[in-house]
Design a protein around this motif. Structure first.
Motif, PDB file in Angstrom:
ATOM      1  N   UNK A   1     -22.502  -9.784  -7.628  1.00 13.87           N
ATOM      2  CA  UNK A   1     -22.498  -9.332  -9.011  1.00 13.87           C
ATOM      3  C   UNK A   1     -22.202  -7.847  -9.131  1.00 13.87           C
ATOM      4  N   UNK A   2     -22.204  -7.131  -8.005  1.00 19.01           N
ATOM      5  CA  UNK A   2     -21.816  -5.719  -8.027  1.00 19.01           C
ATOM      6  C   UNK A   2     -21.374  -5.306  -6.636  1.00 19.01           C
ATOM      7  N   UNK A   3     -20.231  -4.608  -6.546  1.00 18.76           N
ATOM      8  CA  UNK A   3     -19.726  -4.118  -5.277  1.00 18.76           C
ATOM      9  C   UNK A   3     -18.220  -4.280  -5.175  1.00 18.76           C
ATOM     10  N   UNK A   4     -17.698  -4.090  -3.971  1.00 20.48           N
ATOM     11  CA  UNK A   4     -16.268  -4.264  -3.703  1.00 20.48           C
ATOM     12  C   UNK A   4     -16.102  -5.598  -2.998  1.00 20.48           C
ATOM     13  N   UNK A   5     -15.176  -6.402  -3.470  1.00 23.44           N
ATOM     14  CA  UNK A   5     -15.011  -7.759  -2.950  1.00 23.44           C
ATOM     15  C   UNK A   5     -13.545  -8.169  -3.042  1.00 23.44           C
ATOM     16  N   UNK A   6     -13.144  -9.090  -2.189  1.00 22.24           N
ATOM     17  CA  UNK A   6     -11.781  -9.614  -2.228  1.00 22.24           C
ATOM     18  C   UNK A   6     -11.788 -10.872  -3.090  1.00 22.24           C
ATOM     19  N   UNK A   7     -10.906 -10.913  -4.079  1.00 19.31           N
ATOM     20  CA  UNK A   7     -10.851 -12.048  -5.003  1.00 19.31           C
ATOM     21  C   UNK A   7      -9.480 -12.707  -4.952  1.00 19.31           C
ATOM     22  N   UNK A   8      -9.429 -13.954  -5.373  1.00 24.74           N
ATOM     23  CA  UNK A   8      -8.174 -14.699  -5.434  1.00 24.74           C
ATOM     24  C   UNK A   8      -7.346 -14.200  -6.607  1.00 24.74           C
ATOM     25  N   UNK A   9      -6.023 -14.158  -6.412  1.00 22.43           N
ATOM     26  CA  UNK A   9      -5.130 -13.693  -7.477  1.00 22.43           C
ATOM     27  C   UNK A   9      -3.900 -14.578  -7.582  1.00 22.43           C
ATOM     28  N   UNK A  10      -3.230 -14.485  -8.711  1.00 20.99           N
ATOM     29  CA  UNK A  10      -1.972 -15.189  -8.921  1.00 20.99           C
ATOM     30  C   UNK A  10      -0.829 -14.292  -8.448  1.00 20.99           C
ATOM     31  N   UNK A  11       0.399 -14.791  -8.463  1.00 23.25           N
ATOM     32  CA  UNK A  11       1.567 -14.007  -8.079  1.00 23.25           C
ATOM     33  C   UNK A  11       1.724 -12.807  -9.000  1.00 23.25           C
ATOM     34  N   UNK A  12       2.103 -11.688  -8.427  1.00 26.40           N
ATOM     35  CA  UNK A  12       2.318 -10.460  -9.191  1.00 26.40           C
ATOM     36  C   UNK A  12       1.665  -9.295  -8.480  1.00 26.40           C
ATOM     37  N   UNK A  13       2.370  -8.164  -8.460  1.00 30.70           N
ATOM     38  CA  UNK A  13       1.857  -6.972  -7.785  1.00 30.70           C
ATOM     39  C   UNK A  13       0.741  -6.341  -8.606  1.00 30.70           C
ATOM     40  N   UNK A  14      -0.217  -5.736  -7.914  1.00 31.84           N
ATOM     41  CA  UNK A  14      -1.306  -5.004  -8.563  1.00 31.84           C
ATOM     42  C   UNK A  14      -1.404  -3.656  -7.864  1.00 31.84           C
ATOM     43  N   UNK A  15      -1.314  -2.586  -8.643  1.00 34.91           N
ATOM     44  CA  UNK A  15      -1.365  -1.230  -8.091  1.00 34.91           C
ATOM     45  C   UNK A  15      -2.802  -0.829  -7.783  1.00 34.91           C
ATOM     46  N   UNK A  16      -2.955   0.054  -6.801  1.00 35.35           N
ATOM     47  CA  UNK A  16      -4.265   0.589  -6.456  1.00 35.35           C
ATOM     48  C   UNK A  16      -4.869   1.266  -7.687  1.00 35.35           C
ATOM     49  N   UNK A  17      -6.087   0.909  -8.045  1.00 34.39           N
ATOM     50  CA  UNK A  17      -6.772   1.511  -9.189  1.00 34.39           C
ATOM     51  C   UNK A  17      -6.496   0.841 -10.522  1.00 34.39           C
ATOM     52  N   UNK A  18      -5.564  -0.113 -10.562  1.00 34.62           N
ATOM     53  CA  UNK A  18      -5.232  -0.793 -11.824  1.00 34.62           C
ATOM     54  C   UNK A  18      -6.344  -1.750 -12.226  1.00 34.62           C
TER      55      UNK A  18
END
Length: 155
Positions: free
Chosen positions: A78-95
């Motif tokens: 419920x709080x912290x840094x974690x790896x999550x599943x995503x769909x296709x598409x780039x995501x920039x650092x900090x976005x």
């Protein structure tokens, strides 16, 4: 203490929650509360409702098979840094990352283009983008990547 000194490293908090009846989840899925428990959640455009509930969002830390009947439990962050599943598409650092239309997965935040004609549904979706925020990318993810590291918004 002086300017720039770290006061406290942010929290890491996990717990166990009940999944919605006869619902399972995959490790890394984004979950939200749905009537009688948590379930992988998706944004349903044009309805004004992200899945069946607006956050807080939790992230599954294990895969749980859907039971034939009853409810299962799952350990979540419920709080912290974690790896999550995503769909296709780039995501920039900090976005910002937000719920996608695929249950349990995120996508990059994009500014709404309302245009010259102000359709109510388009404006409503743009406003509700705020409620779909799950966190911020903690490192970039390429379009073909299936996951992204995020700093989860506090529940």
């Amino acid at each position: 203490m002086a300017a720039g000194d770290v006061i406290q490293e942010f929290a890491y908090r996990k717990r166990k929650v009940k999944l919605k009846t006869t619902t399972g989840c995959t490790k890394g899925d984004v979950l939200a509360y749905d009537t009688d428990g948590y379930a992988p959640v998706a944004y349903v455009p044009g309805t004004g409702v992200p899945g069946t509930g607006i956050g807080p969002y939790l992230v599954a830390l294990q895969t749980v098979a859907a039971p034939g009947s009853g409810q299962s439990e799952v350990e979540v962050l419920e709080e912290g840094v974690v790896e999550v599943n995503k769909v296709t598409g780039a995501i920039a650092d900090g976005a910002w990352v937000v719920l996608s239309t695929t249950a349990g997965k995120v996508t990059a935040f994009t500014n709404a283009d309302v245009g010259a004609t102000y359709a109510e549904d388009t404006i409503q979706d743009a406003i509700e983008m705020i409620y779909r925020r799950v966190g911020r990318a903690y490192g970039a993810a390429a379009s073909g990547d299936t996951t992204v590291k995020i700093r989860l918004l506090s529940a």
